[in-house]
Scaffold this active site. Structure first.
Site, PDB file in Angstrom:
ATOM      1  N   LEU A   1       0.863  -1.195   0.000  1.00  0.00           N
ATOM      2  CA  LEU A   1       0.000   0.000   0.000  1.00  0.00           C
ATOM      3  C   LEU A   1       0.887   1.227   0.000  1.00  0.00           C
ATOM      4  CD1 LEU A   1      -2.886   0.837   2.482  1.00  0.00           C
ATOM      5  CD2 LEU A   1      -0.767   2.134   2.592  1.00  0.00           C
TER       6      LEU A   1
ATOM      7  N   ASP B   1       0.116   5.711  -1.196  1.00  0.00           N
ATOM      8  CA  ASP B   1      -0.690   6.910  -0.933  1.00  0.00           C
ATOM      9  C   ASP B   1      -2.193   6.661  -0.717  1.00  0.00           C
ATOM     10  OD1 ASP B   1       1.711   7.560  -2.094  1.00  0.00           O
ATOM     11  OD2 ASP B   1       0.859   8.678  -3.750  1.00  0.00           O
TER      12      ASP B   1
ATOM     13  N   TYR C   1      -2.291   5.545 -10.941  1.00  0.00           N
ATOM     14  CA  TYR C   1      -1.574   6.284  -9.897  1.00  0.00           C
ATOM     15  C   TYR C   1      -2.515   7.206  -9.116  1.00  0.00           C
ATOM     16  CZ  TYR C   1       3.269   4.907 -10.991  1.00  0.00           C
ATOM     17  OH  TYR C   1       4.450   4.231 -11.135  1.00  0.00           O
TER      18      TYR C   1
ATOM     19  N   GLU D   1       5.125  16.006  -5.477  1.00  0.00           N
ATOM     20  CA  GLU D   1       4.130  14.950  -5.643  1.00  0.00           C
ATOM     21  C   GLU D   1       2.883  15.278  -4.819  1.00  0.00           C
ATOM     22  OE1 GLU D   1       6.501  11.284  -4.611  1.00  0.00           O
ATOM     23  OE2 GLU D   1       6.162  10.845  -6.727  1.00  0.00           O
TER      24      GLU D   1
HETATM   25  C1  FRU Z   1       3.773   9.220  -4.192  1.00  0.00           C
HETATM   26  C2  FRU Z   1       3.646   8.654  -5.597  1.00  0.00           C
HETATM   27  C3  FRU Z   1       2.736   9.495  -6.468  1.00  0.00           C
HETATM   28  C4  FRU Z   1       2.280   8.498  -7.491  1.00  0.00           C
HETATM   29  C5  FRU Z   1       2.132   7.249  -6.670  1.00  0.00           C
HETATM   30  C6  FRU Z   1       2.405   5.968  -7.411  1.00  0.00           C
HETATM   31  O1  FRU Z   1       4.107   8.254  -3.243  1.00  0.00           O
HETATM   32  O2  FRU Z   1       4.922   8.505  -6.185  1.00  0.00           O
HETATM   33  O3  FRU Z   1       3.354  10.618  -7.022  1.00  0.00           O
HETATM   34  O4  FRU Z   1       1.079   8.860  -8.107  1.00  0.00           O
HETATM   35  O5  FRU Z   1       3.019   7.373  -5.583  1.00  0.00           O
HETATM   36  O6  FRU Z   1       2.108   4.867  -6.602  1.00  0.00           O
END
Ligand code: FRU
Length: 471
Positions: A38, A40, A99, A221
């Site tokens: 797991l 974000d 994502y 991010e």
């Molecule tokens: C942050 C990230 C986001 C991306 C996702 C991919 O942890 O790198 O930028 O969308 O995780 O799992």
């Protein structure tokens, strides 16, 4: 439903069936994946009286893999239903990962905005070329079943001067207009936040770019943009910040800038403030819930030099508990949602002066009021005041975690949420928060206190998590 989608549904179900259930480190107070990896939190919202928590989920490998959107929902933030995966990576525009992204609650259903990750095979640097970071939207009529999904924007639709790192849409509605903020890395290696607007949720126009005068890291991010009592904030998880010291001791940071002016036009970003001073906090997302704004973060850290032994048991990472975000001047403070008090079973109170050791339940909520310096040790994790800071040291079971500091000049009170393998410390009514995973060998927990004050220890029952069954 295409053939890839069908296979991914079957394979996910098989992986979840085979998953090792239980184990001493499975959290009782934090959401963790049924199996695998797991990261974000995604699509956080309260939709038709239910809280929805989606998360980046790679069910086939506890060390990561192609990302889907896992899903849990709850009426009270205490009893959860584990719902079917909402988004699989099954279309040409999201085939290497669905994502991170966010939810927009509509009258007719839930709209989920996300990044479709595509990596082309070949000799690419994957920064300037070799990847597509598409912006897509999915629609669910009931918040559980996927209706449809479609591509909205691709690299050619983003403004010039950017690398292929553009992702993590956060969408909201304001004054009858839809806004989106996307995180980006410019060709000069500076983090930026792109602002788009739309009248219909589907056609988006770039209207502004928020950045700092000197680069603050190379990539931002998981951006978030919200107002608290008249003040706007831009939250980001920046990578590559040169800053050192409290809040910048992990490989990547996470925090917020106050915005002075209108984010749609002339504005300036104030000083960046870290959200959390522990080892395991990244990519948080906030969402409105009536009069409150709640925040949930990933209780993990990408590319960290420390690790989690649960990967060997087939799963890794969890989310933080939901926290209430409040504004104090240009700062944000966070505390666990009061709902968690509904898990309290028995309480004990202690006065301490000098040294005192208390046996703790495995799951506990501890409130300490202190006078003067305090040091404590909770089964291998110590916290002490001194030198204008709060120092957290993982002495045992840290799997590479050492020390972190938070700028707390005088500690007045401390709340600790202690789970089987996760600790969240809230100092001075949430002014400084430290989140940490640790893996004690025994199930017995003790709290050794040194100082003067009072401690209330509440034994907690675990949250309920059951499988979703349609009504
Ligand atoms: C942050 C990230 C986001 C991306 C996702 C991919 O942890 O790198 O930028 O969308 O995780 O799992």
């Amino acid at each position: 439903m295409n053939a890839l989608h069908k296979d991914l549904v079957r394979l996910t179900a098989a992986a979840e069936r085979q998953a090792v259930k239980g184990g001493p480190w499975r959290p009782g107070l934090h959401l963790a994946p049924p199996t695998g990896w797991l990261n974000d939190p995604n699509g956080l919202c309260r939709f038709r009286d239910e809280y929805h928590v989606f998360y980046q989920y790679a069910p086939f490998d506890a060390n990561g893999g192609v990302k889907f959107w896992g899903h849990c929902k709850s009426r009270d933030l205490l009893s959860w239903e584990r719902c079917p995966v909402m988004l699989y990576s099954d279309e040409p525009y999201d085939v290497h990962g669905a994502y991170s992204g966010s939810a927009l609650c509509g009258e007719d259903g839930l709209y989920l905005y996300y990044t479709g990750n595509v990596k082309h095979g070949g000799d690419y640097d994957y920064v300037l070329e070799g990847r597509e970071n598409n912006t897509a939207v999915a629609y669910s009529p009931d918040g559980v079943r996927l209706g449809w999904k479609r591509l909205l924007m691709g690299p050619k639709d983003y403004p010039g001067g950017l690398t292929r790192h553009v992702r993590d849409p956060k969408v909201w509605k304001q004054d009858g207009v839809y806004y989106m903020v996307l995180g980006a890395r410019t060709v000069e290696d500076a983090g930026a936040a792109l602002i788009f607007e739309s009248k219909d949720k589907f056609q988006w126009k770039h209207i502004n770019t928020l950045c700092t005068s000197a680069a603050f890291g190379y990539m931002w991010e998981c951006p978030d943009l919200f107002e608290m009592d008249g003040q706007w904030f831009l939250a980001v998880s920046p990578q590559g910040v040169p800053e050192k010291g409290p809040g910048f001791e992990n490989v990547y940071a996470s925090g917020y800038f106050p915005i002075f002016g209108d984010f749609r036009g002339d504005c300036r970003l104030g000083e960046f403030v870290p959200f959390d001073f522990g080892f395991d906090f990244y990519a948080p997302q906030t969402f409105p819930d009536g009069s409150r704004r709640l925040l949930i973060g990933w209780m993990g850290m990408p590319d960290a030099e420390y690790s989690n032994p649960t990967a060997a048991q087939g799963w890794q990472h969890c989310l933080t508990v939901p926290r209430v975000l409040e504004r104090r001047r240009n700062r944000l403070v966070m505390n666990p949602v009061p709902e968690l008090e509904g898990l309290r079973e028995e309480s004990r109170e202690y006065d301490f002066e000098g040294e005192k050791t208390i046996d703790l339940p495995l799951l506990s909520d501890i409130a300490i009021i202190c006078e003067g310096d305090l040091s404590l040790d909770l089964s291998g994790v110590s916290l002490r005041t001194g030198n204008g800071a709060l120092t957290l040291t993982v002495r045992e079971g840290g799997w590479g975690r050492g020390s972190r500091t938070a700028p707390v000049r005088e500690l007045r009170n401390l709340r600790i949420l202690a789970d089987t393998s996760a600790l969240e410390f809230f100092a001075n009514d949430g002014e400084a928060v430290l989140s940490v995973r640790w893996y004690p060998e025994s199930e017995g927990r003790t709290l050794a206190l040194k100082g003067r004050g009072k401690a209330a220890v509440h034994k907690l029952r675990p949250m309920q998590i059951k499988e979703y069954s349609p009504e």
